[in-house]
Design an enzyme around this catalytic site. Structure first.
Site, PDB file in Angstrom:
ATOM      1  N   GLY A 187      56.410 -96.787 -13.869  1.00 34.26           N
ATOM      2  CA  GLY A 187      57.856 -96.731 -14.049  1.00 34.26           C
ATOM      3  C   GLY A 187      58.339 -97.554 -15.218  1.00 34.26           C
ATOM      4  N   ARG A 244      48.336 -98.222  -5.849  1.00 37.98           N
ATOM      5  CA  ARG A 244      47.846 -99.540  -5.434  1.00 37.98           C
ATOM      6  C   ARG A 244      46.923-100.159  -6.486  1.00 37.98           C
ATOM      7  NH1 ARG A 244      46.341-100.424   0.866  1.00 37.98           N
ATOM      8  NH2 ARG A 244      48.463-100.407   1.686  1.00 37.98           N
ATOM      9  N   VAL A 245      46.236 -99.325  -7.254  1.00 34.30           N
ATOM     10  CA  VAL A 245      45.321 -99.843  -8.278  1.00 34.30           C
ATOM     11  C   VAL A 245      45.669 -99.213  -9.613  1.00 34.30           C
ATOM     12  CG1 VAL A 245      42.922-100.061  -9.017  1.00 34.30           C
ATOM     13  CG2 VAL A 245      43.476-100.148  -6.571  1.00 34.30           C
ATOM     14  N   ILE A 296      49.617-107.022  -5.239  1.00 33.03           N
ATOM     15  CA  ILE A 296      48.264-107.524  -5.491  1.00 33.03           C
ATOM     16  C   ILE A 296      48.052-107.755  -6.983  1.00 33.03           C
ATOM     17  CG2 ILE A 296      45.795-107.099  -5.217  1.00 33.03           C
ATOM     18  CD1 ILE A 296      47.357-107.502  -2.595  1.00 33.03           C
ATOM     19  N   LYS A 298      47.298-119.381 -16.056  1.00 34.24           N
ATOM     20  CA  LYS A 298      46.078-120.181 -16.255  1.00 34.24           C
ATOM     21  C   LYS A 298      45.737-120.284 -17.739  1.00 34.24           C
ATOM     22  CE  LYS A 298      41.123-120.265 -15.194  1.00 34.24           C
ATOM     23  NZ  LYS A 298      40.034-119.719 -14.343  1.00 34.24           N
ATOM     24  N   TYR A 323      75.380-133.719  -2.976  1.00 31.88           N
ATOM     25  CA  TYR A 323      74.550-134.907  -3.097  1.00 31.88           C
ATOM     26  C   TYR A 323      73.732-135.027  -1.822  1.00 31.88           C
ATOM     27  CZ  TYR A 323      78.730-136.798  -0.720  1.00 31.88           C
ATOM     28  OH  TYR A 323      79.795-136.991   0.112  1.00 31.88           O
ATOM     29  N   HIS A 340      75.663-137.810  13.707  1.00 34.42           N
ATOM     30  CA  HIS A 340      74.471-138.477  13.160  1.00 34.42           C
ATOM     31  C   HIS A 340      73.220-138.078  13.938  1.00 34.42           C
ATOM     32  CE1 HIS A 340      76.952-141.096  10.544  1.00 34.42           C
ATOM     33  NE2 HIS A 340      77.812-140.979  11.532  1.00 34.42           N
ATOM     34  N   PHE A 381      58.810-143.815  29.513  1.00 35.35           N
ATOM     35  CA  PHE A 381      58.655-144.513  30.789  1.00 35.35           C
ATOM     36  C   PHE A 381      59.415-145.841  30.822  1.00 35.35           C
ATOM     37  CE2 PHE A 381      54.703-145.700  28.387  1.00 35.35           C
ATOM     38  CZ  PHE A 381      55.000-147.038  28.187  1.00 35.35           C
TER      39      PHE A 381
END
Length: 519
Positions: free
Chosen positions: A37, A65-66, A137, A148, A221, A283, A468
């Site tokens: 596209g 897909r590929v 993918i 990279k 803030y 609070h 406790f």
């Protein structure tokens, strides 16, 4: 080190803003490679481009897909221009150098939201197919590869950067600096990280994954005006905001506490026998809460528990706010009101103050874990679920039906107070609380004093403790104040002291086996 862009690979889902980029590349004489596209879009504006298929000699397959997953494409991206062996191999295998990669990602999060929306009418299988097909993918792979190799090429991974790219190309005549390429690479990795986390959360919604990727919502803030604050997340998935100013950092912290608390109770009005619950948060602590037969009654009782602390608080209920309740609420100043819904005339009343924040709780947050930054790392834990794991009657008598109902309610309230915490409850109304104290007896003294401040009679009230009793001093002081039943998790080596006092004085005591510390 500056690099001249001579070739570009463009493969994007979103075409908005792409035309000026393509035209500037064409003006600079850049060779453009493209797919599907995007290729059609470029050719439609009368700019030549080279189909990726002509490089790979493979068509787009498997329903699209590929198409870019090929050594020629990734060789052109990852090939190191300063490594002789890379240069020789690229020449041997006819791999062109690619200097610019413009690739974005399939709209996974948008598709997920669409599949979960009330307007989606398809089946669960159709929804899953629609969602999984939007897991990109090739896109993340090309973005990561280009980022990279930013020493040699530039990567642009979002349409929001198209305008900046056009300016850069125009101002620098198609050249880029290493600092610029590195900055774009950093953003590209952040985009892919956010994308992968969203997909991971979809496949494993119970997993706790920190998501600091993507764009944060800049707050006015932080806790204080001199601190910068940012929220990362999707508030729209949880709330519909109907009115008021932007939520602040402190608002959000209290809203989270309010939502956690109200999530302990079922929605009012869905089934017969359910109670309306109204709570006031200040609070992050509960300063007023009550369960009653109507939302208005629950509000009145919650406010009566501590009308002073309610000022400027965050309010939350488990039902629909009607006009009488809205009128009563409007008599005090509050920051945020969260409800299941509002009647039209209630909204009219509540919207009288422009800064009041009115939220409709659409669904309870799906997070199952909590995290907190400390030192140079992060602490993570599961949410504190449940009320009690056992109901062990351990005192001088069995609890009455009324005491049992109040004890269960009080234990939930205590769970949502900062430790050390004590909650005093009568008829499912919080009468006094002590929280954030460094000793349990101090928390109880605070709770008794608070109840006395508003003239509550504690005779017949119950007491919940988040942990406790290390000594029998709390049951003694509670008894003197009028408390007739206690609930605590147990676990102290001196449990027997508190139990013995209750047995001797015919007081009820329930041991739950579930501690609710809240630091």
């Amino acid at each position: 080190m500056q690099k001249k862009i001579s070739s570009a690979l463009i493969s994007v889902f979103y075409k908005d803003g792409l035309e000026p980029v393509v035209k500037e590349l064409h003006r600079l004489g850049v060779t453009i490679y493209s797919t599907g596209g995007t290729q059609k879009f470029i050719e439609a504006i009368n700019i030549p481009c080279v189909p990726v298929e002509s490089l790979t000699t493979y068509p787009s397959i498997l329903g699209g897909r590929v198409k870019t997953l090929h050594p020629v494409v990734f060789g052109g991206i990852l090939g190191r221009r300063h490594v002789p062996q890379d240069i020789a191999e690229m020449k041997e295998y006819n791999i062109p150098e690619i200097d610019l990669v413009i690739v974005d990602l399939y709209p996974f999060e948008e598709t997920l939201a669409e599949a979960k929306s009330s307007s989606f009418t398809g089946s669960a299988a159709e929804a899953e197919k629609m969602i999984t097909e939007k897991i990109d993918i090739g896109g993340p792979s090309m973005i990561r590869a280009a980022a990279k190799n930013c020493k040699d090429l530039l990567v642009v991974a979002a349409k929001d950067d198209y305008a900046a790219l056009v300016n850069l190309l125009s101002d620098q005549n198609g050249e880029t600096t290493f600092e610029q390429r590195r900055a774009f690479a950093a953003k590209a990795f952040e985009i892919v990280m956010h994308y992968d986390i969203a997909i991971s959360n979809y496949f494993n919604p119970s997993a706790a994954v920190l998501n600091y990727g993507g764009k944060g919502q800049i707050l006015r803030y932080g806790e204080n005006p001199h601190q910068q604050g940012v929220f990362y997340g999707n508030l729209d998935a949880v709330f519909d905001k109907l009115h008021g100013k932007e939520l602040s950092y402190n608002n959000l912290v209290d809203v989270d506490a309010a939502v956690q608390l109200i999530g302990e109770f079922p929605s009012f009005g869905n089934e017969a026998g359910q109670e309306a619950v109204f709570a006031i948060i200040k609070h992050t602590n509960v300063c007023g809460i009550a369960a009653r037969g109507s939302i208005k009654e629950a509000w009145d009782a919650a406010l009566a528990g501590d009308p002073e602390s309610a000022f400027g608080g965050v309010l939350v209920c488990n039902g629909i706010v009607d006009k009488p309740t809205a009128e009563a609420i409007s008599e005090i100043f509050f920051e945020v009101l969260i409800a299941g819904a509002y009647s039209a005339d209630a909204l009219s009343v509540l919207q009288g103050k422009k800064n009041r924040i009115l939220l409709t709780l659409k669904e309870k947050p799906a997070a199952t874990h909590q995290s907190k930054t400390i030192l140079n790392g992060v602490l993570m834990q599961e949410n504190d679920k449940g009320n009690y794991t056992e109901w062990k009657e351990s005192g001088g008598r069995e609890t009455t039906a009324g005491e049992k109902a109040d004890l269960g309610f009080a234990n939930i309230v205590c769970k949502h107070l900062k430790s050390n915490a004590i909650a005093l409850v009568k008829n499912k109304q919080l009468l006094g609380k002590g929280c954030g104290q460094t000793s349990r007896i101090d928390a109880l003294r605070q709770a008794v004093e608070k109840a006395g401040q508003f003239k509550f009679n504690l005779n017949g009230a119950v007491l919940a403790s988040d942990a406790f009793f290390p000594f029998d001093d709390c049951v003694k002081l509670g008894h003197e104040a009028g408390i007739t039943a206690f609930i605590q998790p147990g676990g102290s080596i001196r449990d027997k002291d508190s139990i013995a006092y209750c047995v001797q004085n015919k007081l009820a005591m329930v041991i739950t086996g579930l501690r609710h510390f809240r630091h």
